[in-house]
Design an enzyme around this catalytic site. Sequence first.
Site, PDB file in Angstrom:
ATOM      1  N   LYS A   8       7.614  -2.347 -10.125  1.00 15.59           N
ATOM      2  CA  LYS A   8       8.309  -1.627  -9.053  1.00 15.59           C
ATOM      3  C   LYS A   8       9.447  -2.487  -8.527  1.00 15.59           C
ATOM      4  CE  LYS A   8       7.141  -4.013  -5.172  1.00 15.59           C
ATOM      5  NZ  LYS A   8       8.058  -4.565  -4.158  1.00 15.59           N
ATOM      6  N   VAL A  94       5.309 -13.026 -12.921  1.00 14.51           N
ATOM      7  CA  VAL A  94       4.394 -13.170 -11.784  1.00 14.51           C
ATOM      8  C   VAL A  94       5.153 -13.740 -10.582  1.00 14.51           C
ATOM      9  CG1 VAL A  94       2.398 -13.469 -13.279  1.00 14.51           C
ATOM     10  CG2 VAL A  94       3.649 -15.482 -12.507  1.00 14.51           C
ATOM     11  N   ALA A  96       7.061 -12.358  -8.400  1.00 20.27           N
ATOM     12  CA  ALA A  96       8.461 -11.969  -8.568  1.00 20.27           C
ATOM     13  C   ALA A  96       8.915 -10.882  -7.610  1.00 20.27           C
ATOM     14  CB  ALA A  96       8.694 -11.496 -10.009  1.00 20.27           C
ATOM     15  N   ALA A  99       5.430  -6.411  -7.904  1.00 19.12           N
ATOM     16  CA  ALA A  99       4.085  -5.821  -7.857  1.00 19.12           C
ATOM     17  C   ALA A  99       3.382  -5.857  -9.211  1.00 19.12           C
ATOM     18  CB  ALA A  99       4.138  -4.378  -7.333  1.00 19.12           C
ATOM     19  N   GLY A 100       3.540  -6.948  -9.953  1.00 20.86           N
ATOM     20  CA  GLY A 100       2.905  -7.029 -11.272  1.00 20.86           C
ATOM     21  C   GLY A 100       1.395  -6.896 -11.207  1.00 20.86           C
ATOM     22  N   ASP A 135       0.243  -2.661  -2.194  1.00 21.89           N
ATOM     23  CA  ASP A 135       1.182  -2.035  -3.138  1.00 21.89           C
ATOM     24  C   ASP A 135       0.490  -1.141  -4.161  1.00 21.89           C
ATOM     25  OD1 ASP A 135       3.588  -2.982  -2.148  1.00 21.89           O
ATOM     26  OD2 ASP A 135       3.603  -4.771  -3.420  1.00 21.89           O
TER      27      ASP A 135
END
Length: 283
Positions: A8, A94, A96, A99-100, A135
Site C-alpha cells: 500500500k 521491510v 518501508a 504495510a508489508g 493497517d
Amino acid sequence: MEVQAYAKLNLSLDILGKRPDGYHELRMVMQSISLADTLTLTEHGGEGLRVRANLHFLPTGERNLAAAAALRFWEARGQEPEDLDIAIEKRIPVCAGMAGGSSDAAAVLRALNARAGEPFSPLELAKIGERVGSDVPYCVLGGTALAEGRGEILTPLPPLPACWVVVCKPDFPVSTPELFAQADRVKLRCRPDTRGLLAALEAGDLGGVARRMYNVFEDVMPPRLHARVAEIKNELIQRGALGACMSGSGPTAFGLFDREGAAEEARAALRERCRDTFLCRTV
C-alpha cells in the site's frame, strides 16, 4: 494455496491528534500497488502453525503478523489452530511504510476465508484484521480508500486513474514511534488537502490527485533524513512524475507517472543509488 499480498501507499496522511487510548487519530487516503509478496499456504501433518520467509531476520510464530492473522481467523470461527505452513516470498521492502507485514496478514485472512468457503464477508474479514494490526483492515479490502480512526474505519473511494508508480526506498531506518512523538511536540505546519484529493478522485483527475498528495510525517522527520527523502521526490518530479510523496512513516518515496517511458527512466536512474526501487502499477 498461493495468494498475493499487495503493498500500500499513502496518497495522503494526516494526524488529527492523540486519542485517550494512546493511539493517534488519522485521516489517510490509501492505494494498493502491484508490488507484492507471494504467500503459499500448505497443510502439513502434526507440526502446528509455522511461518517461513526468504528473509532470515523475519520473525516466525505468532510474532509474525501472518501467523497472528491465521490464529485470529481460527478464533473467529471457534476452531482449534490447524497444522499449516505459511511460506512468504518477500518483495515488499521491510520497515518501508508500505504495510508489508500487514499485507501478508491480510493475504492469509483472504486465503483462509476462501479455503473455508468464505464464511466471512470482506467487511467481517477486515474486522478480524483489526485484532492483528491497524493497517490490516485496509489491506484486506485494498484498492483506493479513505482510512480514519487508527486506520480501521474505511470508506471505499473511486479508483485512482490507472498510472505507473515509481517506488524508491532509501537505505536508512525510520522510527514510527519517534515520528509520532515528534508530531505530538510540534505544531504541524502543513496539512493534506484531503477534501480536494477526494474531489480529484471523484473526477478521475490523476494530475489533481498527484498535486494534492502530502504526508505530515515529512514535516517531523530528522532534517538529514527529510533531505534525502526530498531529494528522491525532487528527482521523481524532474523526471516527469505528476506528483511525489512519502508513504506511511517512510522512508519510501514514490511518484505517479502518466507515461511509462518516463517512469522507467526514473526507475533506472534511482535504482543506481537505491537498490529497493520499483516500477509498479496501481491495483
